[in-house]
Design a protein around this motif. Structure first.
Motif, PDB file in Angstrom:
ATOM      1  N   LYS A 108       0.524  -1.047  -0.184  1.00  0.00           N
ATOM      2  CA  LYS A 108       0.014   0.402  -0.009  1.00  0.00           C
ATOM      3  C   LYS A 108       0.534   1.194   0.402  1.00  0.00           C
ATOM      4  N   SER A 109       1.974   1.093   0.483  1.00  0.00           N
ATOM      5  CA  SER A 109       2.896   2.481   0.946  1.00  0.00           C
ATOM      6  C   SER A 109       3.374   2.939  -1.159  1.00  0.00           C
ATOM      7  N   ARG A 110       3.656   1.528  -1.469  1.00  0.00           N
ATOM      8  CA  ARG A 110       4.243   1.875  -2.804  1.00  0.00           C
ATOM      9  C   ARG A 110       3.063   2.228  -3.848  1.00  0.00           C
ATOM     10  N   PHE A 111       1.860   1.784  -4.169  1.00  0.00           N
ATOM     11  CA  PHE A 111       1.121   1.851  -4.798  1.00  0.00           C
ATOM     12  C   PHE A 111      -0.536   2.204  -4.217  1.00  0.00           C
ATOM     13  N   PRO A 112      -1.356   3.495  -4.811  1.00  0.00           N
ATOM     14  CA  PRO A 112      -1.543   4.357  -4.501  1.00  0.00           C
ATOM     15  C   PRO A 112      -3.467   4.049  -4.239  1.00  0.00           C
ATOM     16  N   TRP A 113      -3.527   2.208  -5.072  1.00  0.00           N
ATOM     17  CA  TRP A 113      -4.867   1.685  -4.930  1.00  0.00           C
ATOM     18  C   TRP A 113      -4.676   0.250  -5.328  1.00  0.00           C
ATOM     19  N   VAL A 157       0.748  -4.446 -10.486  1.00  0.00           N
ATOM     20  CA  VAL A 157       1.247  -5.657  -9.568  1.00  0.00           C
ATOM     21  C   VAL A 157      -0.258  -6.781  -9.465  1.00  0.00           C
ATOM     22  N   VAL A 158      -0.728  -7.817  -9.871  1.00  0.00           N
ATOM     23  CA  VAL A 158      -1.355  -9.171  -9.596  1.00  0.00           C
ATOM     24  C   VAL A 158      -1.063  -9.892  -8.705  1.00  0.00           C
ATOM     25  N   LEU A 159      -1.908 -10.209  -8.125  1.00  0.00           N
ATOM     26  CA  LEU A 159      -1.652 -11.386  -6.985  1.00  0.00           C
ATOM     27  C   LEU A 159      -2.394 -12.067  -7.124  1.00  0.00           C
ATOM     28  N   VAL A 160      -1.841 -13.564  -7.368  1.00  0.00           N
ATOM     29  CA  VAL A 160      -3.176 -14.829  -8.424  1.00  0.00           C
ATOM     30  C   VAL A 160      -3.144 -15.596  -7.206  1.00  0.00           C
ATOM     31  N   VAL A 161      -4.346 -15.903  -6.562  1.00  0.00           N
ATOM     32  CA  VAL A 161      -4.108 -16.777  -5.716  1.00  0.00           C
ATOM     33  C   VAL A 161      -5.000 -18.064  -6.904  1.00  0.00           C
ATOM     34  N   SER A 162      -4.593 -19.471  -6.687  1.00  0.00           N
ATOM     35  CA  SER A 162      -5.328 -20.402  -6.844  1.00  0.00           C
ATOM     36  C   SER A 162      -4.939 -21.829  -6.342  1.00  0.00           C
ATOM     37  N   GLN A 163      -5.181 -22.793  -6.467  1.00  0.00           N
ATOM     38  CA  GLN A 163      -5.152 -24.094  -5.551  1.00  0.00           C
ATOM     39  C   GLN A 163      -4.031 -24.777  -6.865  1.00  0.00           C
ATOM     40  N   VAL A 200      -2.845  -2.280  -7.226  1.00  0.00           N
ATOM     41  CA  VAL A 200      -2.278  -4.036  -7.218  1.00  0.00           C
ATOM     42  C   VAL A 200      -3.664  -4.512  -7.006  1.00  0.00           C
ATOM     43  N   LEU A 201      -4.063  -5.511  -7.895  1.00  0.00           N
ATOM     44  CA  LEU A 201      -5.032  -6.335  -7.740  1.00  0.00           C
ATOM     45  C   LEU A 201      -5.150  -7.530  -6.669  1.00  0.00           C
ATOM     46  N   VAL A 202      -5.592  -8.176  -6.470  1.00  0.00           N
ATOM     47  CA  VAL A 202      -5.641  -9.498  -5.394  1.00  0.00           C
ATOM     48  C   VAL A 202      -6.747 -10.700  -6.705  1.00  0.00           C
ATOM     49  N   LEU A 203      -7.000 -11.293  -6.884  1.00  0.00           N
ATOM     50  CA  LEU A 203      -7.905 -11.781  -7.270  1.00  0.00           C
ATOM     51  C   LEU A 203      -7.588 -13.608  -7.189  1.00  0.00           C
ATOM     52  N   ASP A 204      -8.872 -13.675  -6.440  1.00  0.00           N
ATOM     53  CA  ASP A 204      -8.498 -14.959  -5.361  1.00  0.00           C
ATOM     54  C   ASP A 204      -9.271 -15.924  -6.423  1.00  0.00           C
TER      55      ASP A 204
END
Length: 714
Positions: A115-120, A199-205, A176-180
């Motif tokens: 959060k300190s590096r990206f505004p959204w 940055v996109v954080l992708v969560v997958s089994q 930063v987008l988290v896709l769970d």
């Protein structure tokens, strides 16, 4: 740390209330919609700046986050080394591993760290948007655009245009987008920001090999090591204030095998049973593991289930796998249980305390993690009664149908309906709707439950409930254009109406065919839509001739024919529909068919006939003081005059339409009209007036969030 979805969740927004766009795209090309071309001023100027704040909309991070320093450090170092070049592609971080291993917790932790590096930043659980195994990508795009500050009225109905708007708004943005709960790479391709600075954080089994590339960081999570796992349990022990032998804690850690979700469940047992010896808890878990031959996590969950000391809590847990919603409210739990508010409150609290239900990202709701859903199914198979499941689902279907009908009446009180409304139900209270906006919001929030319950009702043999639920879903479909969900539900409703022996079933079948047909032709399945509208009209002519339902079937048939560029046939249907509305004394029906006639005639290249029809219709709209129809009809009349080479009359009609849209505060429609007036001014050589209208359209677009603002691009 807990496993996926097992932590404490909530929305955290920094920067105040959102008003308009929160994304700045450095150099953005134009975006073209069905109605008008978005661009800067004629001199190529940049869009007006937005006053919108930036924000972070993330679940709350976990307090006891242990032993993921190596993974976190790997991601942060990759970000420090990253030097984006080439196509506007974000840095992708994939987090994979078995359910319960802590993927979601790590993704949320990383998002908070960034959060300190990206505004959204924001979080999206794709399971919330998944039906019958498929993600409603269109709905997710709209959700993301809303979170980026785009106003609802500006979201395009057409999928292609929606994708274009998303590309424009995210172009060059720092997000930063988290896709769970991602099942495949194909599900998220369209959701990736068009920005090398995101940055996109992708969560997958599963390991998503299709996402691998030079700007992808892949992490496969393993169980926690012994020392951090002991730290998690030790924190629970310290919080209880009790004395526990190191040997007992070691045994408990070995049973949990480093699974974060199992550690938290075991810790929950320590917390909820302060008088129970740890040695007894260890012995119970060991017996489950060795005597029943279950997996370690299964043994922990079984013990948590067995420890529930209120029968309603165990029963609700067994019923939850059959509930089609993403998350559940107290009122819906009351409907499932049928034994009053106290039982439902206690059941939800106990299940949450035992970590068998998790807090939903949406306030006031609980959700069942997928891995626990499978466990609850096994508990139901072993301990449940098929009769209790069937009774609970029947109550739930009736309650949801009643709430949907009430919401629909709040949104459109005068709309034609077939089903008799469900009366008040003693076992669960009604949801209060203070306005149409609240009713629309409820329908959208509960969309997964509502669409799923159509199938549930059908499977129960509740055919009247099945087709009746489809009727209030019509307004949701019209608002959101979720074609796949609607087709599944309306096909089920159609088939239920065929089987139903109730007095209204024949009329319901006509209605279901019409609703299904529109979803089909909008989804580019015209042959099926042709069949449905044709059969609906034939049935209406024999079952309800000369009624509003007959007129409605003619209208749907006409709209289908118009969509297939068969204007002469469409005009005939609209004229017949209008004659019926006139005969039964329905002035709004007469007005609407006149508008459809005029629009179809103009599209067919018959401007003189269209103009005469629209002039008459505009007079009717004024008589009825129907603001929306005055605006729509005046705009269509302006286009007709423009087509016929009558610029002065066109300007007058457009200006009247603008006045009505300002009354309605519809910024989208105002911008459409300004763009069309600008184009008309260019045609007549008035470039100054064209510039003024384009400037007005641009300002409206920026204010609505359809044009990126300055915050995220810096």
């Amino acid at each position: 740390m807990t496993g996926d979805g097992g932590g404490r969740w909530g929305n955290s927004v920094n920067g105040g209330t959102q008003h308009g766009p929160v994304v700045q795209a450095g150099e953005i090309g134009s975006y073209t919609s069905q109605h008008f071309h978005f661009h800067g001023g004629e001199e190529g100027g940049k869009p007006l700046p937005s006053s919108s704040p930036t924000g972070h909309q993330l679940p709350l991070g976990e307090a006891a986050f242990k032993n993921r320093d190596a993974e976190s450090g790997h991601v942060l170092r990759a970000l420090d080394r990253d030097e984006p070049s080439g196509p506007a592609h974000p840095l992708i971080v994939t987090l994979s591993g078995i359910s319960g291993i802590g993927k979601t917790a790590l993704a949320v932790h990383l998002a908070h760290e960034l959060k300190s590096r990206f505004p959204w930043s924001t979080y999206v659980d794709l399971d919330e948007w998944r039906t019958a195994g498929s993600v409603d990508v269109e709905a997710v795009l709209k959700h993301l655009l809303r979170r980026l500050g785009t106003r609802e009225s500006w979201l395009p109905a057409e999928y292609r245009e929606l994708v274009g708007m998303y590309k424009t708004v995210t172009g060059g943005a720092r997000t930063v987008l988290v896709l769970d709960n991602v099942w495949s790479a194909d599900e998220i391709t369209t959701l990736l920001p068009v920005s090398a600075r995101s940055v996109v954080l992708v969560v997958s089994q599963r390991r998503l090999h299709a996402l691998e590339g030079p700007r992808t960081v892949g992490l496969v999570l393993e169980p926690l090591l012994r020392e951090p796992a002991l730290d998690v349990l030790g924190e629970y022990v310290r919080n209880t204030g009790r004395q526990v032998s190191p040997h007992a804690v070691n045994q408990l850690e070995q049973l949990c095998a480093g699974f974060p979700i199992a550690l938290h469940t075991a810790g929950g047992l320590l917390r909820e049973h302060p008088s129970r010896r740890v040695e007894r808890i260890v012995a119970d878990l060991t017996a489950d593991l060795h005597e029943k031959g279950l997996s370690v996590v299964e043994a922990v969950w079984n013990a948590a289930y067995d420890a529930l000391d209120v029968a309603a809590a165990q029963r609700l847990y067994r019923l939850m796998p059959r509930y089609s919603g993403y998350d559940i409210t107290l009122e819906a739990a009351m409907a499932l249980l049928g034994t009053g508010r106290d039982d439902a409150e206690d059941a939800l609290d106990l299940l949450a305390n035992a970590s068998l239900l998790a807090d939903s990202p949406r306030p006031g709701r609980k959700r069942l993690h997928d891995l626990l859903r499978a466990h609850a199914t096994r508990r139901a198979d072993r301990h449940g009664d098929p009769a209790e499941t069937e009774e609970g689902l029947r109550r739930l279907v009736a309650w949801y149908r009643r709430q949907a009908e009430r919401a629909d009446r709040m949104i459109a009180p005068a709309r034609m309906r077939v089903a008799e409304p469900v009366p008040a139900l003693a076992y669960a209270p009604d949801i209060p709707f203070a306005s149409g906006a609240e009713a629309r919001s409820w329908l959208d929030t509960e969309r997964k439950a509502l669409y799923g319950l159509v199938r549930t009702a059908s499977d129960l043999g509740e055919d009247t409930h099945a087709w009746s639920l489809c009727d209030p879903l019509w307004k949701h479909y019209e608002d959101h254009h979720n074609h796949a969900d609607a087709i599944r539900a309306f096909e089920t409703g159609r088939d239920a109406a065929r089987r139903d022996g109730s007095a209204d079933a024949a009329k319901a079948l006509i209605r279901m065919r019409c609703q299904l047909a529109q979803a089909l032709w909008k989804a580019d399945r015209p042959d099926e839509a042709d069949t449905e509208t044709h059969q609906a009209l034939r049935s209406a002519e024999s079952v309800v001739p000369g009624t509003k339902l007959h007129a409605s079937a003619l209208e749907f048939r006409g709209k289908f024919l118009a969509s297939r560029r068969r204007p002469d046939e469409a005009v005939s249907n609209f004229e017949r529909s209008r004659a019926i509305h006139d005969a039964v004394g329905n002035p709004y029906g007469v007005l609407l068919q006149g508008f459809l006639l005029g629009r179809t005639l103009r599209a067919a290249g018959r401007p003189d006939e269209a103009g005469a029809e629209l002039e008459t219709t505009l007079g009717l709209a004024r008589e009825q003081d129907h603001t929306r129809m005055i605006g729509r009809t005046a705009a269509e009349l302006g286009r007709t005059h423009r087509d016929a080479g009558r610029p002065e009359q066109a300007v007058a009609a457009y200006e009247e339409a603008l006045t009505q849209e300002r009354r309605r505060k519809s910024t989208y429609d105002q911008a459409v009209l300004h763009e069309e007036l600008a184009a008309l001014a260019v045609e007549t050589g008035d470039r100054e007036t064209a510039r003024e209208h384009r400037s007005s359209a641009e300002e409206l677009r920026v204010r609505a969030g359809a044009e990126p603002g300055p915050e995220l691009g810096t």
